[in-house]
Scaffold this motif. Structure first.
Motif, mmCIF file in Angstrom:
data_model
loop_
_atom_site.group_PDB
_atom_site.id
_atom_site.type_symbol
_atom_site.label_atom_id
_atom_site.label_comp_id
_atom_site.label_asym_id
_atom_site.label_seq_id
_atom_site.Cartn_x
_atom_site.Cartn_y
_atom_site.Cartn_z
ATOM 1 N N SER A 265 1.301 1.642 -8.094
ATOM 2 C CA SER A 265 0.704 2.278 -8.650
ATOM 3 C C SER A 265 -0.840 2.221 -8.208
ATOM 4 O O SER A 265 -2.127 0.674 -7.447
ATOM 5 C CB SER A 265 0.684 2.024 -9.787
ATOM 6 N N ASP A 266 -2.450 2.527 -9.087
ATOM 7 C CA ASP A 266 -3.449 2.249 -9.042
ATOM 8 C C ASP A 266 -4.294 0.885 -9.298
ATOM 9 O O ASP A 266 -5.393 0.852 -8.776
ATOM 10 C CB ASP A 266 -3.861 3.755 -9.732
ATOM 11 N N ASP A 267 -3.384 0.593 -10.354
ATOM 12 C CA ASP A 267 -3.553 -1.051 -10.575
ATOM 13 C C ASP A 267 -2.753 -1.335 -10.212
ATOM 14 O O ASP A 267 -2.695 -3.100 -10.873
ATOM 15 C CB ASP A 267 -3.818 -1.164 -12.279
ATOM 16 N N ALA A 268 -2.237 -1.280 -8.620
ATOM 17 C CA ALA A 268 -1.501 -2.942 -8.324
ATOM 18 C C ALA A 268 -2.440 -4.414 -8.036
ATOM 19 O O ALA A 268 -3.875 -4.003 -7.839
ATOM 20 C CB ALA A 268 -0.779 -2.198 -6.621
ATOM 21 N N PRO A 269 -1.221 -5.534 -7.946
ATOM 22 C CA PRO A 269 -2.514 -6.538 -7.734
ATOM 23 C C PRO A 269 -2.354 -6.621 -6.572
ATOM 24 O O PRO A 269 -1.801 -5.962 -5.562
ATOM 25 C CB PRO A 269 -1.123 -7.340 -8.128
ATOM 26 N N ASP A 270 -3.534 -7.774 -5.821
ATOM 27 C CA ASP A 270 -3.506 -7.632 -4.697
ATOM 28 C C ASP A 270 -2.499 -8.136 -3.962
ATOM 29 O O ASP A 270 -2.135 -7.743 -2.819
ATOM 30 C CB ASP A 270 -5.075 -9.094 -4.593
ATOM 31 N N MET A 271 -1.940 -9.138 -3.913
ATOM 32 C CA MET A 271 -0.058 -8.432 -3.650
ATOM 33 C C MET A 271 1.142 -9.073 -4.534
ATOM 34 O O MET A 271 0.827 -9.615 -5.590
ATOM 35 C CB MET A 271 -0.475 -10.369 -2.936
ATOM 36 N N GLY A 272 2.185 -8.970 -3.648
ATOM 37 C CA GLY A 272 2.999 -8.515 -4.845
ATOM 38 C C GLY A 272 4.014 -9.305 -3.681
ATOM 39 O O GLY A 272 4.486 -9.508 -2.461
ATOM 40 N N SER A 273 5.284 -9.952 -4.354
ATOM 41 C CA SER A 273 6.631 -10.319 -3.864
ATOM 42 C C SER A 273 7.619 -10.771 -4.145
ATOM 43 O O SER A 273 7.518 -10.781 -5.667
ATOM 44 C CB SER A 273 5.689 -11.976 -3.305
ATOM 45 N N ALA A 274 8.652 -11.397 -3.778
ATOM 46 C CA ALA A 274 10.174 -11.388 -4.505
ATOM 47 C C ALA A 274 10.936 -11.705 -3.812
ATOM 48 O O ALA A 274 10.945 -12.095 -2.387
ATOM 49 C CB ALA A 274 11.000 -9.782 -4.525
ATOM 50 N N ASN A 275 12.029 -12.112 -3.575
ATOM 51 C CA ASN A 275 12.809 -12.896 -3.169
ATOM 52 C C ASN A 275 14.209 -12.426 -3.660
ATOM 53 O O ASN A 275 14.401 -11.811 -4.675
ATOM 54 C CB ASN A 275 13.006 -14.182 -4.203
ATOM 55 N N ASP A 276 15.405 -13.173 -3.588
ATOM 56 C CA ASP A 276 17.008 -12.876 -3.736
ATOM 57 C C ASP A 276 17.680 -13.806 -3.988
ATOM 58 O O ASP A 276 17.292 -14.774 -4.685
ATOM 59 C CB ASP A 276 17.957 -12.405 -2.083
ATOM 60 N N GLY A 277 18.780 -14.229 -3.937
ATOM 61 C CA GLY A 277 19.592 -14.305 -5.911
ATOM 62 C C GLY A 277 19.536 -15.809 -5.120
ATOM 63 O O GLY A 277 19.377 -16.481 -5.983
ATOM 64 N N ASP A 278 20.016 -15.823 -4.289
ATOM 65 C CA ASP A 278 19.499 -17.857 -3.494
ATOM 66 C C ASP A 278 18.538 -17.916 -3.346
ATOM 67 O O ASP A 278 18.469 -19.044 -2.868
ATOM 68 C CB ASP A 278 21.171 -18.058 -3.311
ATOM 69 N N GLY A 279 17.524 -17.660 -3.238
ATOM 70 C CA GLY A 279 15.677 -17.062 -2.706
ATOM 71 C C GLY A 279 15.688 -18.077 -1.485
ATOM 72 O O GLY A 279 14.321 -18.507 -0.780
ATOM 73 N N ASP A 280 16.742 -16.980 -0.477
ATOM 74 C CA ASP A 280 16.349 -17.453 0.969
ATOM 75 C C ASP A 280 15.370 -15.761 1.151
ATOM 76 O O ASP A 280 14.823 -16.383 2.774
ATOM 77 C CB ASP A 280 17.502 -17.984 1.294
ATOM 78 N N ARG A 281 15.857 -15.325 0.561
ATOM 79 C CA ARG A 281 14.741 -14.154 1.296
ATOM 80 C C ARG A 281 13.791 -13.468 1.010
ATOM 81 O O ARG A 281 13.507 -13.984 -0.381
ATOM 82 C CB ARG A 281 15.554 -12.962 0.747
ATOM 83 N N ASN A 282 12.322 -12.736 0.909
ATOM 84 C CA ASN A 282 11.253 -12.787 0.492
ATOM 85 C C ASN A 282 10.949 -11.407 0.833
ATOM 86 O O ASN A 282 11.309 -10.740 1.779
ATOM 87 C CB ASN A 282 9.762 -13.971 0.964
ATOM 88 N N MET A 283 10.082 -10.825 0.330
ATOM 89 C CA MET A 283 9.453 -9.600 0.420
ATOM 90 C C MET A 283 8.075 -9.444 0.423
ATOM 91 O O MET A 283 7.060 -10.160 -0.324
ATOM 92 C CB MET A 283 10.060 -8.313 -0.058
ATOM 93 N N ILE A 284 7.541 -8.686 1.332
ATOM 94 C CA ILE A 284 5.022 -9.400 0.923
ATOM 95 C C ILE A 284 4.980 -7.568 1.229
ATOM 96 O O ILE A 284 5.221 -6.949 1.946
ATOM 97 C CB ILE A 284 4.811 -9.536 1.967
ATOM 98 N N LEU A 285 4.185 -8.027 -0.155
ATOM 99 C CA LEU A 285 3.896 -6.325 -0.360
ATOM 100 C C LEU A 285 2.223 -6.316 -0.081
ATOM 101 O O LEU A 285 1.793 -7.603 -1.180
ATOM 102 C CB LEU A 285 3.943 -5.913 -1.423
ATOM 103 N N GLY A 286 1.355 -5.484 -0.347
ATOM 104 C CA GLY A 286 -0.135 -5.748 -1.118
ATOM 105 C C GLY A 286 -0.354 -4.652 -1.284
ATOM 106 O O GLY A 286 0.688 -4.281 -2.001
ATOM 107 N N LYS A 287 -2.084 -4.362 -1.502
ATOM 108 C CA LYS A 287 -1.798 -3.091 -2.659
ATOM 109 C C LYS A 287 -1.571 -1.721 -1.588
ATOM 110 O O LYS A 287 -1.869 -1.304 -0.605
ATOM 111 C CB LYS A 287 -3.136 -2.569 -2.859
ATOM 112 N N LYS A 288 -0.604 -1.106 -2.151
ATOM 113 C CA LYS A 288 0.120 0.515 -1.746
ATOM 114 C C LYS A 288 0.172 -0.350 0.100
ATOM 115 O O LYS A 288 0.061 0.744 0.589
ATOM 116 C CB LYS A 288 -0.971 1.632 -1.670
ATOM 117 N N PHE A 289 0.915 -0.993 0.043
ATOM 118 C CA PHE A 289 1.340 -1.832 1.096
ATOM 119 C C PHE A 289 2.783 -2.677 1.370
ATOM 120 O O PHE A 289 2.706 -3.289 0.792
ATOM 121 C CB PHE A 289 -0.129 -2.329 2.229
ATOM 122 N N PHE A 290 3.083 -2.280 2.467
ATOM 123 C CA PHE A 290 4.477 -2.741 2.723
ATOM 124 C C PHE A 290 4.197 -3.201 4.197
ATOM 125 O O PHE A 290 4.450 -3.037 4.847
ATOM 126 C CB PHE A 290 5.665 -1.798 2.758
#
Ligand code: VG1
Ligand code: CO
Length: 539
Positions: A265-290
């Motif tokens: 979205s237009d007011d996206a934070p500088d960085m986005g991230s997430a983990n999976d159920g048990d905390g061993d996976r990660n996702m990294i996103l930038g503003k409108k960027f994967f």
């Protein structure tokens, strides 16, 4: 009172890529968990005098299974069990605690990125003294035991109160309840430049972490908010729920939908991230960027010197065969060792133990290093924050500069779900049989250079593993085929597509891989055999 309970075997307790994973309705059947745990104990010659780690990601049945396992451990003569407070522990923390305590083994009750709840999945990951999940030789033995088990031992006792840190007794066994969040946070602050990241947040850098209602919420709140000064609302879905609030805790563009919408979205934070159920996976996103996990591994490797824990140098790197070749180019440039292993974190462990590698990763949103023997979701996010703090560059800028330097692997995984198991197995075996005849054949604009099964010969223990089939093309594109080993619903065919470009760096991924996806179906006769004209899931 010690009880020996008569039981009858279940025939379906074979571990997959990462432990035993079943529909909750199956895992909660009478004696199901008991049979499996006793089979583990028997396979390793009993647990008399041993120390184990125990905890879970908080999903449905976690609480019940933990009590059962503690009572069985006590009845089997275990000396000590180290248990996460309230029964929670993330997979990375469990590995740390196992290593710190020189424990003999550990259980994490999780089905990882699979949904939870009574209609979701339950599972058990079993780790050995090295800190990683058990090797195939051990899981084969356990499986044999599950098919002939006739009794298990359990202590008849009241449930253990897991709410308070400290030690207590269960029969003759000592139970130590630990604060996994504190242990994990201490490890992270000893590795990364927390002062620099604090400064980054203080300077107005905006951030969001989505715990997907799973185990890492409290870890993220402690580390990102309390220790690093990110704003309190930057950590979302941070209360672990038994059914993950209906979320599918798999951090990718499809299942972390809300986060992805916000980041695009237009007011996206500088960085986005997430983990999976048990905390061993990660996702990294930038503003409108994967950032693809394969690129993330390559970028982490290329920037190791910004991180205090690695600034004096790293050993080699490794990736699963299905992961893109991006990190291989970095390894070459750095002049460090480079390994390709089968899918599943356990295959990295010998390479770490023997100081052959420091970093490793999988395309399935898994990245990690030799600080533990599991992949590590929050570690990867802190790595990115540390690079950003050190360079002053955005997620997008870091990634684009990487492509300019090394070229870009356009990469995608296509999943074909819920296929009849026999159909899927035959598709794979027929394809394998056809592989020698594919060399030199033309498919659209792609010409096959070579096609063969992926066979890994472990340089440390000499074991050999076959996992997946790979088609290499003359333009350096690749297609990898394999069947999932974590699903609980028929078979899932995973097809991994990679196309390497040094000039076209800013194209749409799906478009760039459209023809290769068609080719992947044609080569394996996917549509004819499964009736599916398209993949069910693109990640
Ligand atoms: C999947 C992934 C694999 C990962 C495994 C466990 O396995 O593809 O890369 O190691 O899940 O992840 P499969 O066999 O379904 O492709 V998790 O986060 O346990 O613990
Ligand atoms: Co996981």
């Amino acid at each position: 009172m010690l009880k020996t309970v008569k039981t009858t075997p279940y025939t379906d307790q074979k571990m997959g890529t990462a432990g035993l994973r079943k529909k909750s309705k199956i895992a909660t059947q009478e004696n199901y968990i008991e049979n499996f745990v006793q089979s583990v104990f028997d396979a390793i010659g009993g647990v008399k005098g041993q120390t184990f780690i125990l905890g879970g990601d908080g999903r449905y049945f976690n609480k019940v299974a933990i009590q059962k396992i503690m009572k069985m451990s006590a009845a089997n003569g275990m000396k000590k069990m180290i248990v996460g407070q309230n029964g929670f522990i993330s997979t990375p923390t469990s590995s740390r605690v196992l290593l710190d305590n020189k424990a003999d083994g550990g259980f994490v009750l999780t089905a990882s990125h699979n949904p939870g709840g009574i209609n979701g999945d339950f599972g058990i990951k079993y780790a050995v003294a090295s800190g990683g999940q058990c090797p195939t030789a051990v899981s084969d033995k356990i499986y044999e035991n599950t098919k002939k088990i006739s009794e298990y031992k359990i202590l008849e006792a009241d449930d253990v109160d897991l709410s308070k840190i400290g030690t207590q007794k269960l029969g003759d066994m000592e139970i130590e309840i630990i604060d996994p969040v504190q242990i994990y946070a201490d490890m992270m602050s000893s590795m990364f430049d927390f002062a620099a990241i604090r400064k980054l947040f203080a300077g107005g850098f905006t951030f969001v972490f989505d715990a997907m209602n799973a185990v890492t919420g409290p870890y993220a709140r402690k580390i990102f908010v309390e220790m690093l000064g990110a704003s309190p609302d930057s950590v979302v879905n941070d209360v672990p729920l038994e059914d993950f609030g209906g979320l599918h805790p798999d951090p990718n563009l499809i299942y972390a939908k809300k986060l992805v919408e916000r980041m695009y979205s237009d007011d996206a934070p500088d960085m986005g991230s997430a983990n999976d159920g048990d905390g061993d996976r990660n996702m990294i996103l930038g503003k409108k960027f994967f950032v693809t996990p394969s690129d993330s591994l390559a970028i982490i490797t290329d920037n190791y010197k910004y991180i205090p824990a690695y600034k004096n140098g790293i050993y080699g790197v490794a990736k699963s065969a299905a992961t893109s070749t991006a990190v291989g180019r970095v390894a070459k440039a750095l002049g460090i060792g480079y390994y390709e292993v089968p899918t599943g974190w356990k295959y990295f462990c010998n390479l770490m133990d023997s100081n052959r590698i420091t970093f490793c990763g999988e395309e399935s949103f898994g990245t990690g290093s030799s600080h533990i023997r599991e992949k590590d979701g929050i570690w990867a996010i802190l790595f990115w924050l540390n690079i950003i703090a050190a360079t002053g560059k955005s997620v997008e800028q870091i990634t684009r500069e990487h492509w300019q330097k090394y070229g870009r692997s356009y990469y995608m995984r296509n999943d074909y779900d819920g296929i009849d198991t026999e159909v899927a197995n035959k598709l794979m075996s027929d394809l394998e049989a056809r592989m020698p005849s594919l060399a030199g054949k033309q498919f659209g604009s792609f010409t096959v250079k070579e096609a063969k099964p992926f066979i890994y010969n472990d340089p440390v223990d000499g074991s050999s593993t076959k996992n997946g089939l790979i088609v290499y093309f003359t333009d350096n594109s690749r297609i990898v085929y394999r069947l999932s080993g974590t699903g609980t619903n028929g078979a899932t065919l995973r097809i991994y597509l990679e196309r390497y470009e040094t000039k076209l760096l800013d194209e749409d991924v799906e478009k760039m891989l459209e023809e290769l996806a068609d080719v992947s179906r044609a080569i394996a006769e996917v549509t004819e055999r499964t009736g599916k004209a398209k993949a069910d899931l693109l990640t």
